[in-house]
Design a protein around this motif. Structure first.
Motif, mmCIF file in Angstrom:
data_model
loop_
_atom_site.group_PDB
_atom_site.id
_atom_site.type_symbol
_atom_site.label_atom_id
_atom_site.label_comp_id
_atom_site.label_asym_id
_atom_site.label_seq_id
_atom_site.Cartn_x
_atom_site.Cartn_y
_atom_site.Cartn_z
ATOM 1 N N THR A 1 -8.877 -7.184 0.218
ATOM 2 C CA THR A 1 -7.351 -6.296 0.512
ATOM 3 C C THR A 1 -7.433 -5.449 -0.501
ATOM 4 O OG1 THR A 1 -6.879 -8.534 1.165
ATOM 5 C CG2 THR A 1 -5.027 -7.086 0.760
ATOM 6 N N PRO A 2 -7.127 -3.995 -0.333
ATOM 7 C CA PRO A 2 -6.963 -3.123 -1.166
ATOM 8 C C PRO A 2 -5.538 -3.010 -2.098
ATOM 9 C CG PRO A 2 -6.394 -2.176 1.140
ATOM 10 C CD PRO A 2 -6.874 -3.524 1.381
ATOM 11 N N ASP A 3 -5.581 -2.222 -2.957
ATOM 12 C CA ASP A 3 -4.622 -2.028 -3.815
ATOM 13 C C ASP A 3 -3.556 -3.347 -4.095
ATOM 14 O OD1 ASP A 3 -5.221 0.620 -3.671
ATOM 15 O OD2 ASP A 3 -4.233 0.906 -1.609
ATOM 16 N N LEU A 4 -4.001 -4.413 -4.432
ATOM 17 C CA LEU A 4 -3.259 -5.566 -4.958
ATOM 18 C C LEU A 4 -2.555 -5.103 -6.512
ATOM 19 C CD1 LEU A 4 -5.417 -8.343 -4.136
ATOM 20 C CD2 LEU A 4 -3.521 -7.626 -2.813
ATOM 21 N N ASN A 5 -1.277 -5.532 -6.522
ATOM 22 C CA ASN A 5 -0.581 -5.342 -7.925
ATOM 23 C C ASN A 5 -1.159 -6.638 -8.734
ATOM 24 O OD1 ASN A 5 0.985 -7.525 -7.391
ATOM 25 N ND2 ASN A 5 2.318 -6.215 -6.486
ATOM 26 N N GLU A 6 -0.633 -6.736 -9.828
ATOM 27 C CA GLU A 6 -1.443 -7.750 -10.693
ATOM 28 C C GLU A 6 -1.035 -9.100 -10.277
ATOM 29 O OE1 GLU A 6 -0.586 -8.927 -15.480
ATOM 30 O OE2 GLU A 6 -0.809 -6.756 -15.094
ATOM 31 N N GLU A 7 0.434 -9.283 -9.864
ATOM 32 C CA GLU A 7 0.848 -10.466 -9.267
ATOM 33 C C GLU A 7 0.201 -10.779 -8.093
ATOM 34 O OE1 GLU A 7 3.219 -13.002 -6.834
ATOM 35 O OE2 GLU A 7 2.992 -10.776 -6.618
ATOM 36 N N GLN A 8 -0.036 -10.001 -7.141
ATOM 37 C CA GLN A 8 -0.887 -10.311 -6.076
ATOM 38 C C GLN A 8 -2.496 -10.884 -6.387
ATOM 39 O OE1 GLN A 8 -0.147 -6.575 -4.054
ATOM 40 N NE2 GLN A 8 0.915 -7.796 -2.268
ATOM 41 N N HIS A 9 -2.806 -9.982 -7.170
ATOM 42 C CA HIS A 9 -4.234 -10.229 -7.801
ATOM 43 C C HIS A 9 -4.384 -11.752 -8.359
ATOM 44 C CE1 HIS A 9 -8.136 -9.803 -9.185
ATOM 45 N NE2 HIS A 9 -7.976 -10.002 -10.435
ATOM 46 N N GLU A 10 -3.292 -11.961 -9.166
ATOM 47 C CA GLU A 10 -3.585 -13.426 -9.747
ATOM 48 C C GLU A 10 -3.267 -14.647 -8.841
ATOM 49 O OE1 GLU A 10 -3.825 -15.753 -12.720
ATOM 50 O OE2 GLU A 10 -3.998 -13.817 -12.814
ATOM 51 N N ALA A 53 1.440 -18.639 3.733
ATOM 52 C CA ALA A 53 2.637 -18.451 2.835
ATOM 53 C C ALA A 53 2.573 -17.310 2.177
ATOM 54 C CB ALA A 53 2.755 -19.717 1.916
ATOM 55 N N ASN A 54 1.229 -16.721 2.026
ATOM 56 C CA ASN A 54 0.994 -15.493 1.370
ATOM 57 C C ASN A 54 0.391 -14.304 2.221
ATOM 58 O OD1 ASN A 54 1.415 -16.074 -1.790
ATOM 59 N ND2 ASN A 54 0.454 -18.139 -0.788
ATOM 60 N N PRO A 55 1.165 -13.841 3.372
ATOM 61 C CA PRO A 55 0.687 -12.752 4.202
ATOM 62 C C PRO A 55 0.335 -11.590 3.636
ATOM 63 C CG PRO A 55 2.912 -13.201 4.537
ATOM 64 C CD PRO A 55 2.674 -14.293 3.340
ATOM 65 N N ASP A 56 0.962 -11.112 2.366
ATOM 66 C CA ASP A 56 0.726 -9.917 1.920
ATOM 67 C C ASP A 56 -0.866 -9.855 1.193
ATOM 68 O OD1 ASP A 56 1.629 -12.061 -0.173
ATOM 69 O OD2 ASP A 56 1.687 -10.275 -1.458
ATOM 70 N N LEU A 57 -1.358 -10.830 1.000
ATOM 71 C CA LEU A 57 -2.778 -10.774 0.530
ATOM 72 C C LEU A 57 -3.857 -10.601 1.654
ATOM 73 C CD1 LEU A 57 -2.503 -13.958 -2.126
ATOM 74 C CD2 LEU A 57 -1.989 -11.432 -2.487
ATOM 75 N N LYS A 58 -3.190 -10.734 2.910
ATOM 76 C CA LYS A 58 -4.322 -10.671 3.990
ATOM 77 C C LYS A 58 -5.647 -11.490 3.812
ATOM 78 C CE LYS A 58 -2.459 -6.346 5.400
ATOM 79 N NZ LYS A 58 -1.763 -5.369 4.472
ATOM 80 N N LEU A 59 -5.627 -12.631 3.478
ATOM 81 C CA LEU A 59 -6.699 -13.611 3.088
ATOM 82 C C LEU A 59 -7.519 -13.794 4.468
ATOM 83 C CD1 LEU A 59 -4.807 -15.895 0.630
ATOM 84 C CD2 LEU A 59 -6.623 -14.223 0.307
#
Length: 157
Positions: A69-78, A57-63
């Protein structure tokens, strides 16, 4: 019935039926323990599948990739940190419920699958980097186990 007949029957019960009953009881206890272990293992496996649904459900994090995963914004990092917290919690539960230093072959096979999951996640850079923070307050034996695994994963790279 005479007293001798009663005595003979009591000897038969003592010599044959009582050991048989104890054997049946021990067999049933062992079977029940095995069923409980199987149910426990199945529950934590189901929890891991639920966890993987969160990952999907969180493909943008490339887990599922090994590099961070480079260049995460604050919300993605959280979100990533929260997902890693969920994973650590799940791994600790598996460790506490399944791991034993003196496992039989069946338990060892079950544990090996969890060890594979831990090794796979330990190969991920940002997971390894956050381990000290993620393991704070966790079971000390589990924390040491996962730290060793992460060190091995890093050495293999």
């Amino acid at each position: 019935m005479t007293l001798q007949t009663w005595e003979l029957l009591s000897y038969i019960v003592t010599v044959v039926a009582l050991p048989f009953a104890i054997g049946v009881f021990l067999f049933e206890q062992r079977k029940e323990r095995a069923n409980e272990e199987e149910a426990t293992w199945q529950l934590i496996c189901d929890a891991y599948i639920d966890f993987l649904e969160v990952v999907l459900a969180n493909p943008d994090l490339k887990l599922r990739s090994q590099p961070a995963t480079p260049d995460l914004n604050e919300e993605q990092h959280e979100r990533m940190l929260l997902i890693f917290d969920m994973l650590i919690s799940l791994f600790e539960r598996a460790y506490l419920l399944v791991y034993d230093e003196h496992m039989d072959a069946k338990k060892r096979r079950r544990w090996n699958s969890w060890e594979d999951y831990m090794r796979e996640w330990s190969q991920r850079e940002d997971f390894r980097e956050r381990l000290p923070e993620l393991l704070r307050g966790e079971d000390p034996d589990f924390a040491a186990y996962l730290q060793r695994m992460a060190q091995q994963a890093e050495a293999e790279r």
